[in-house]
Design an enzyme around this catalytic site. Structure first.
Site, PDB file in Angstrom:
ATOM      1  CB  SER A 121      -0.876  -0.017   0.988  1.00  0.00           C
ATOM      2  OG  SER A 121      -0.010   0.091   2.268  1.00  0.00           O
ATOM      3  CE  LYS A 131      -5.780  -0.275   6.450  1.00  0.00           C
ATOM      4  NZ  LYS A 131      -4.408  -1.238   6.360  1.00  0.00           N
ATOM      5  CG  HIS A 183      -3.721  -1.944   1.389  1.00  0.00           C
ATOM      6  ND1 HIS A 183      -4.341  -0.671   1.659  1.00  0.00           N
ATOM      7  CD2 HIS A 183      -2.900  -2.301   2.419  1.00  0.00           C
ATOM      8  CE1 HIS A 183      -3.684  -0.309   2.888  1.00  0.00           C
ATOM      9  NE2 HIS A 183      -3.108  -1.216   3.257  1.00  0.00           N
TER      10      HIS A 183
HETATM   11  C1  LIG Z   1      -3.639  -1.662   7.355  1.00  0.00           C
HETATM   12  C2  LIG Z   1      -3.016  -3.017   7.253  1.00  0.00           C
HETATM   13  C3  LIG Z   1      -3.396  -4.100   8.018  1.00  0.00           C
HETATM   14  C4  LIG Z   1      -4.000  -4.092   9.547  1.00  0.00           C
HETATM   15  O1  LIG Z   1      -5.354  -3.967   9.203  1.00  0.00           O
HETATM   16  P1  LIG Z   1      -6.332  -2.989  10.257  1.00  0.00           P
HETATM   17  O2  LIG Z   1      -7.852  -3.951  10.113  1.00  0.00           O
HETATM   18  O3  LIG Z   1      -6.136  -1.645  10.043  1.00  0.00           O
HETATM   19  O4  LIG Z   1      -5.759  -3.678  11.707  1.00  0.00           O
HETATM   20  C5  LIG Z   1      -2.888  -5.453   7.878  1.00  0.00           C
HETATM   21  N1  LIG Z   1      -1.968  -5.478   6.603  1.00  0.00           N
HETATM   22  C6  LIG Z   1      -1.876  -4.450   6.044  1.00  0.00           C
HETATM   23  C7  LIG Z   1      -0.912  -4.484   4.606  1.00  0.00           C
HETATM   24  C8  LIG Z   1      -2.204  -3.218   6.217  1.00  0.00           C
HETATM   25  O5  LIG Z   1      -2.040  -2.109   5.455  1.00  0.00           O
END
Ligand SMILES: *Cc1c(COP(=O)(O)O)cnc(C)c1O
Length: 407
Positions: A189, A248, A217
């Protein structure tokens, strides 16, 4: 020991490097995504356009999702009442897990408090369940995967980012009979590049390793039904463990894994990070299930999303603004210096009502500080015009390097 002086010194160290973080105080308005009201420290308010949300499709504002949450609160109240083991498994949790298993065409899914917890808990626990496990981890894996792998305490090898030749070298050097797992992401990301999933699967088969993919992502965003890049690439059935977030593109919160029923069941029984924490509220589960279900049927949102990202990248490149070579919906612009990065971000907010936060170390390596834009289907042409004009002005004003313009 002067404890407070130690805390102050820790803050000063960050400040001196120009990467002291100030959170913008934003009030969102239901139905008005991606607009928000920014409250400054002096109490004054301004309307701004948010360009850096990971709620990539504005699902946090989707009436279908909000309605599902309201209904669950009316039916079931607020909190879940405990851990899943004690009293925190509700119909809503089970319904969501069924929805996620169906999304990924897997036998089962298991929900955690967040994507971070899903990664940390699952990877740590796999070491317990598979004695002698060796994990092969991409060098740019997310902090939550690294935490899980470290905390698990077992053997691990880090392969150079997206470098399958290096991965194969490490696999070939490991004992033939040792259990192995390859941990990687689909969309990275911060750069917006995408792993060679089929190539990774081929290596996993050759060396009899499990595959673990973080599609955080990508879920909601890629594939005909929004199951991620593995769905888009037609290889989802060959991935052993898919990890995703509800926080997300699905616009809620929570994380999950999906895979074989026995795998999910074993993690459910063994993972500390699953067992010893209160489960998420019914309304969050209901909202997430509604969001997943809705996005399965609305591929047009994904198509519009990709178009917006492509258009923004093209417009930046036409002005020589250095977009990193992204092949996804992420539009990262290289600044390369934490002080400039923060300054441009501050000026965008103060002078142009545009919010995009600076991305500095430790999120990215020092010297690669950047602005990371995440256009959604709801960022219209007028908003994009404003952004592109502002960036053009600031790039000249701050004398930041441009690339040769690409038409
Ligand atoms: C944001 C993110 C996470 C964590 O997910 P959350 O639900 O925000 O705790 C895990 N892996 C990646 C690649 C991320 O960008």
């Amino acid at each position: 020991m002067d404890y407070n002086a130690a805390f102050e010194a820790a803050i000063d160290a960050v400040r001196k490097e120009g990467r002291y973080r100030v959170f913008a105080n934003l009030k969102r308005h239901r139905g008005a995504f991606p607009r928000a009201t920014w409250q400054r420290e002096d109490g004054s308010e301004r309307d701004v356009t948010v360009w850096c949300s990971n709620d990539y499709l504005g699902q946090g504002q989707n009436p279908v999702v909000i309605e599902a949450m309201h209904r669950a609160i009316d039916e079931a109240g607020s909190g879940s009442g405990g851990t899943r083991n004690i009293s925190g498994t509700t119909w809503y949790h089970n319904e969501l897990e069924a929805e996620l298993a169906d999304l990924h065409h897997k036998e089962a899914a298991l929900v955690f408090s967040s994507g971070y917890v899903a990664n940390e808990a699952t990877l740590t626990t796999l070491y317990k369940i598979l004695p002698g496990l060796i994990i092969f981890s991409d060098a740019l894996n997310h902090a939550s995967m690294i935490a899980g792998i470290r905390n698990g305490g077992g053997a691990r090898h880090v392969f150079r980012h997206n470098d399958l030749a290096h991965l194969e070298e490490l696999l070939a050097a490991a004992p033939v009979n040792a259990p192995k797992l390859i941990a990687f992401e689909s969309v990275y990301s911060m750069d917006g590049d995408i792993a060679d999933i089929a190539g990774t699967i081929a290596l996993a088969k050759k060396y009899n390793a499990l595959t673990y993919i973080d599609e955080v992502h990508a879920v909601g965003l890629y594939g005909e039904r929004g199951a991620g890049v593995a769905e888009r690439d037609g290889v989802m059935d060959q991935i052993d463990i898919i990890e995703g977030t509800l926080g997300k593109a699905f616009g809620m919160m929570g994380g999950y894994i999906a895979g074989k029923a026995a795998m999910c069941d074993a993690i459910r029984l063994w993972a500390s990070g699953f067992i010893f924490t209160t489960s998420l509220p019914p309304a969050v589960m209901a909202g997430a299930a509604a969001s997943v279900r809705w996005l399965k049927a609305h591929n047009e949102r994904r198509i519009a999303h990709q178009e917006r990202a492509q258009t923004l990248m093209r417009r930046f490149r036409e002005l020589g603004i250095p977009v990193l070579p992204s092949v996804s919906h992420i539009v990262p612009v290289l600044v390369g210096n934490p002080v400039h990065c923060k300054m441009i971000s501050d000026m965008l907010l103060n002078d142009f009502n545009i919010y995009v936060q600076p991305i500095n170390y430790p999120t990215v390596p020092k010297g690669t500080e950047r602005l990371r834009f995440t256009p959604s289907p709801d960022h219209d042409d007028d908003m994009m015009d404003e952004l592109v004009k502002a960036m053009d002005k600031l790039w000249s004003h701050c004398n930041v390097a441009r690339m040769p313009a690409v038409a």
